[in-house]
Scaffold this motif. Structure first.
Motif, mmCIF file in Angstrom:
data_model
loop_
_atom_site.group_PDB
_atom_site.id
_atom_site.type_symbol
_atom_site.label_atom_id
_atom_site.label_comp_id
_atom_site.label_asym_id
_atom_site.label_seq_id
_atom_site.Cartn_x
_atom_site.Cartn_y
_atom_site.Cartn_z
ATOM 1 N N VAL A 72 -124.948 66.971 95.086
ATOM 2 C CA VAL A 72 -124.133 66.032 94.482
ATOM 3 C C VAL A 72 -122.979 65.862 95.125
ATOM 4 C CG1 VAL A 72 -122.601 65.769 92.395
ATOM 5 C CG2 VAL A 72 -124.762 67.102 92.251
ATOM 6 N N ASP A 73 -122.613 64.428 95.257
ATOM 7 C CA ASP A 73 -121.751 63.849 96.154
ATOM 8 C C ASP A 73 -120.335 64.021 95.345
ATOM 9 O OD1 ASP A 73 -119.904 62.441 97.788
ATOM 10 O OD2 ASP A 73 -120.751 60.481 97.414
ATOM 11 N N ALA A 74 -119.559 64.879 95.657
ATOM 12 C CA ALA A 74 -118.273 64.978 95.003
ATOM 13 C C ALA A 74 -117.094 64.732 95.909
ATOM 14 C CB ALA A 74 -117.862 66.400 94.418
ATOM 15 N N GLY A 75 -116.086 63.709 95.262
ATOM 16 C CA GLY A 75 -115.031 63.380 96.138
ATOM 17 C C GLY A 75 -113.879 62.943 95.469
ATOM 18 N N LEU A 76 -112.554 62.787 96.082
ATOM 19 C CA LEU A 76 -111.389 62.387 95.344
ATOM 20 C C LEU A 76 -111.285 61.004 95.774
ATOM 21 C CD1 LEU A 76 -108.910 63.495 93.935
ATOM 22 C CD2 LEU A 76 -107.808 63.835 96.043
ATOM 23 N N GLU A 77 -111.409 60.147 94.801
ATOM 24 C CA GLU A 77 -111.473 58.728 94.935
ATOM 25 C C GLU A 77 -110.180 58.266 95.002
ATOM 26 O OE1 GLU A 77 -112.750 56.115 91.625
ATOM 27 O OE2 GLU A 77 -114.486 55.296 92.806
ATOM 28 N N GLN A 78 -109.364 58.626 94.191
ATOM 29 C CA GLN A 78 -107.747 58.208 94.424
ATOM 30 C C GLN A 78 -106.824 59.147 94.123
ATOM 31 O OE1 GLN A 78 -106.701 55.218 91.391
ATOM 32 N NE2 GLN A 78 -104.664 55.205 91.769
ATOM 33 N N ALA A 79 -105.929 59.401 95.002
ATOM 34 C CA ALA A 79 -105.168 60.674 95.014
ATOM 35 C C ALA A 79 -103.647 60.457 95.383
ATOM 36 C CB ALA A 79 -105.373 61.579 96.224
ATOM 37 N N ASP A 80 -102.959 59.698 94.251
ATOM 38 C CA ASP A 80 -101.610 59.625 93.997
ATOM 39 C C ASP A 80 -100.867 60.884 94.240
ATOM 40 O OD1 ASP A 80 -102.111 56.823 94.141
ATOM 41 O OD2 ASP A 80 -101.926 56.814 91.871
ATOM 42 N N GLU A 81 -99.719 61.023 94.947
ATOM 43 C CA GLU A 81 -99.194 62.131 94.831
ATOM 44 C C GLU A 81 -98.019 62.384 93.590
ATOM 45 O OE1 GLU A 81 -99.088 64.867 96.657
ATOM 46 O OE2 GLU A 81 -100.610 63.769 98.359
ATOM 47 N N ILE A 82 -98.475 63.232 92.779
ATOM 48 C CA ILE A 82 -97.974 63.361 91.286
ATOM 49 C C ILE A 82 -97.756 64.726 91.060
ATOM 50 C CG2 ILE A 82 -98.273 62.832 88.956
ATOM 51 C CD1 ILE A 82 -99.968 60.616 89.466
ATOM 52 N N THR A 83 -96.542 65.089 90.454
ATOM 53 C CA THR A 83 -96.165 66.396 90.184
ATOM 54 C C THR A 83 -95.950 66.386 88.565
ATOM 55 O OG1 THR A 83 -94.915 66.934 92.279
ATOM 56 C CG2 THR A 83 -94.370 68.250 90.302
ATOM 57 N N VAL A 84 -96.532 67.661 88.115
ATOM 58 C CA VAL A 84 -96.514 67.929 86.628
ATOM 59 C C VAL A 84 -95.802 69.051 86.159
ATOM 60 C CG1 VAL A 84 -98.362 65.989 86.118
ATOM 61 C CG2 VAL A 84 -98.935 68.503 86.466
ATOM 62 N N GLU A 85 -95.375 69.252 85.027
ATOM 63 C CA GLU A 85 -95.113 70.530 84.511
ATOM 64 C C GLU A 85 -96.152 71.286 83.783
ATOM 65 O OE1 GLU A 85 -92.018 71.789 84.543
ATOM 66 O OE2 GLU A 85 -90.978 70.219 85.417
ATOM 67 N N ALA A 86 -96.762 72.384 84.582
ATOM 68 C CA ALA A 86 -97.677 72.946 84.175
ATOM 69 C C ALA A 86 -97.732 74.367 85.031
ATOM 70 C CB ALA A 86 -98.902 72.131 84.559
ATOM 71 N N PRO A 87 -98.468 75.303 84.365
ATOM 72 C CA PRO A 87 -98.626 76.516 85.163
ATOM 73 C C PRO A 87 -99.569 76.541 86.335
ATOM 74 C CG PRO A 87 -99.845 76.773 83.059
ATOM 75 C CD PRO A 87 -99.209 75.404 83.063
ATOM 76 N N PRO A 88 -98.850 76.749 87.490
ATOM 77 C CA PRO A 88 -99.796 76.412 88.783
ATOM 78 C C PRO A 88 -101.247 76.854 88.869
ATOM 79 C CG PRO A 88 -97.542 77.298 89.292
ATOM 80 C CD PRO A 88 -97.636 77.516 87.757
ATOM 81 N N ASN A 89 -101.348 78.364 88.628
ATOM 82 C CA ASN A 89 -102.851 78.675 88.450
ATOM 83 C C ASN A 89 -103.650 78.115 87.250
ATOM 84 O OD1 ASN A 89 -102.289 80.217 90.744
ATOM 85 N ND2 ASN A 89 -101.708 82.085 89.455
ATOM 86 N N GLY A 90 -103.087 78.069 86.027
ATOM 87 C CA GLY A 90 -103.604 77.464 85.036
ATOM 88 C C GLY A 90 -104.132 75.929 85.269
ATOM 89 N N LEU A 91 -103.151 75.395 86.058
ATOM 90 C CA LEU A 91 -103.693 73.829 86.482
ATOM 91 C C LEU A 91 -104.843 73.784 87.345
ATOM 92 C CD1 LEU A 91 -102.745 70.742 86.215
ATOM 93 C CD2 LEU A 91 -101.342 71.050 87.920
ATOM 94 N N ARG A 92 -104.779 74.613 88.316
ATOM 95 C CA ARG A 92 -105.931 74.915 89.310
ATOM 96 C C ARG A 92 -107.085 75.136 88.485
ATOM 97 N NH1 ARG A 92 -105.959 78.579 94.635
ATOM 98 N NH2 ARG A 92 -108.347 78.050 95.350
ATOM 99 N N MET A 93 -107.017 76.090 87.608
ATOM 100 C CA MET A 93 -108.024 76.493 86.669
ATOM 101 C C MET A 93 -108.663 75.260 86.050
ATOM 102 S SD MET A 93 -108.368 79.281 83.841
ATOM 103 C CE MET A 93 -107.305 80.503 85.021
ATOM 104 N N LEU A 94 -107.765 74.533 85.319
ATOM 105 C CA LEU A 94 -108.267 73.369 84.698
ATOM 106 C C LEU A 94 -108.918 72.335 85.472
ATOM 107 C CD1 LEU A 94 -106.331 71.296 81.999
ATOM 108 C CD2 LEU A 94 -107.037 70.146 84.046
ATOM 109 N N ALA A 95 -108.552 71.986 86.621
ATOM 110 C CA ALA A 95 -109.286 71.301 87.444
ATOM 111 C C ALA A 95 -110.532 71.619 88.034
ATOM 112 C CB ALA A 95 -108.162 70.707 88.681
ATOM 113 N N ARG A 96 -110.506 72.784 88.320
ATOM 114 C CA ARG A 96 -111.697 73.473 88.771
ATOM 115 C C ARG A 96 -112.821 73.486 87.912
ATOM 116 N NH1 ARG A 96 -110.053 78.183 90.425
ATOM 117 N NH2 ARG A 96 -110.801 79.515 88.560
ATOM 118 N N ASN A 97 -112.215 73.713 86.641
ATOM 119 C CA ASN A 97 -113.522 73.948 85.636
ATOM 120 C C ASN A 97 -114.148 72.642 85.038
ATOM 121 O OD1 ASN A 97 -113.968 76.820 84.162
ATOM 122 N ND2 ASN A 97 -111.965 76.694 85.058
#
Length: 447
Positions: free
Chosen positions: A311-336
């Motif tokens: 499968v071809d997986a990639g980041l099509e648009q990547a604006d630099e944005i910071t949000v209020e979230a638990p760091p490990n939880g946010l990484r877990m959300l995106a990975r899942n």
């Protein structure tokens, strides 16, 4: 000082003693002033009584004198300045030109003198200040000593009041000590004093949160036991098949199936651990976290899976944005999200990620070219262990449940939409303004 009872006793005892001392000083000074006023009044009355006549004073007349064993000293002067009476012949007070009260030093002794004129005569009545003060002190102490007697009684009353006031607190502590570890029933705020009601309400809130955590843990243990039973049973069967293989081909097939079973069990255990971490997310603080970096790490973590599935997986648009979230939880959300998209996308398909801003919101979007999810099933995909009948093998049914748990803690909104690639689009909105919702998309299902 850690003891509330001891602190109250010390503070109230100090307050009672201080009040008793201040009152004793005030009463003592007032008594001394009143005694002086009384003694001055006696001097004046004695002088007035002498002014009405000779009153039969012994020795009254020119050069007359009386005994010297009385407390008062009386002198009477004639209009021509001759002393016609003195009560103590060996003590002569000076002639007072100023009428009224005055303090006079005679030798080493100080006297209080009252002088007045009547019928041309000058009358002086004096009293030693030392004697006056001795009598005044006796009077003042007689006024103060009842207060010194009452002070210990007040201290005993303070100790009793403190003990009685803390009785509800002791009853509350005993009730909590006698509670079972699994009892989370709320306390009744109206059953305690008004000052303790905020504490009881706070404890009830703690009981509610503890009950929720306890129920979550029980549910997780039950779900884990239920979901692990099937993979472990399958692994046992595959091991038995491996032992019964009679040739290399059968043995190779059994090894391949055993490896696949281990991969599925490993993935399930990883998802269960991820779900446990997401459920206990209170241990990780919410802080400013890069959403763009989380998306990049999600692609890096799932790179091997994308290669295996083609499968071809990639980041099509990547604006630099910071949000209020638990760091490990946010990484877990995106990975899942990426992992879920890769598992449902067939070989040769495509998965695109975008991180951008939309109005006042930060947006994370994941598109895939898989089969998608029918609108009627979309509300259920966030349930734990829910899997569609057409789901590919190897899933656990926990991916989107983990995403929703992390999103709830980050106060994010999740929408399921139709993707332009033909599959499913998952949109997660962070930090949207409270007033006004993001643009509604027809057909979207929001978790």
């Amino acid at each position: 000082m850690k003891s509330l009872r001891a602190q109250l006793l010390v503070l109230l005892t100090a307050a009672v003693l201080l009040a008793a001392i201040v009152q004793a000083v005030v009463v003592f000074n007032n008594a001394m002033r009143e005694a002086d006023a009384v003694f001055d009044y006696h001097l004046q009355q004695l002088a007035l009584s002498l002014a009405s006549g000779d009153l039969g004073l012994p020795g009254f007349g020119p050069g007359g004198h009386a005994r010297d064993d009385v407390d008062y000293v009386v002198q009477v002067w004639s209009p021509d300045g001759q002393r016609i009476y003195v009560s103590r012949p060996r003590l002569e007070l000076p002639d007072q030109a100023v009428l009224g009260y005055a303090n006079v030093n005679v030798g080493t002794q100080q006297w209080r003198v009252f002088s007045m004129q009547a019928g041309g005569r000058t009358i002086q009545v004096a009293q030693p200040l030392l004697s006056r003060r001795a009598l005044a002190l006796t009077f003042a102490f007689s006024s103060v000593w009842p207060m010194l007697l009452i002070a210990p009684i007040l201290l005993l009353a303070v100790a009793w009041v403190v003990r009685r006031s803390l009785k509800p607190l002791r009853a509350l502590s005993q009730e909590l000590e006698n509670r079972a570890a699994t009892s989370f029933d709320p306390l009744e705020p109206q059953a305690v004093m008004l000052e303790m009601q905020p504490v009881v309400r706070a404890m009830n809130g703690l009981f509610a949160r503890t009950r929720q955590a306890f129920d979550t843990q029980q549910m997780f243990v039950a779900d884990a036991a239920h979901e692990l039973r099937s993979p472990l049973a399958a692994l046992k069967v595959q091991i038995q098949m491996l032992g019964r293989a009679h040739d290399d081909a059968a043995r190779q097939l059994a090894l391949q199936r055993l490896g696949s079973g281990l991969d599925r069990a490993t993935h399930l255990v990883e998802q269960l651990l991820a779900l446990a971490r997401a459920d206990s997310g209170g241990q990780e603080s919410v802080e400013p976290t890069s959403l763009t970096q989380a998306a990049r790490l999600a692609l890096s973590d799932t790179f091997e899976l994308a290669q295996i599935r083609g499968v071809d997986a990639g980041l099509e648009q990547a604006d630099e944005i910071t949000v209020e979230a638990p760091p490990n939880g946010l990484r877990m959300l995106a990975r899942n999200l990426v992992d879920n998209a890769l598992r449902y996308t067939p070989a040769g398909g495509r998965v695109d990620l975008r991180v951008r801003r939309e109005g006042g919101c930060a947006v994370l979007e994941v598109d895939d070219s898989g089969p998608g999810i029918p609108p009627e099933e979309r509300p259920r995909v966030f349930d734990r262990f829910y899997r569609r009948e057409t789901s590919p093998p190897g899933g656990s049914g926990l991916g989107l449940a983990i995403v929703k748990t992390v999103a709830d803690r980050s106060r994010a909104q999740i929408s399921l939409l139709d993707s332009p690639l033909g599959g499913l689009r998952v949109r997660v909105l962070f930090g949207c303004p409270e007033q006004g919702s993001p643009t509604h998309v027809p057909g979207a299902v929001t978790a």
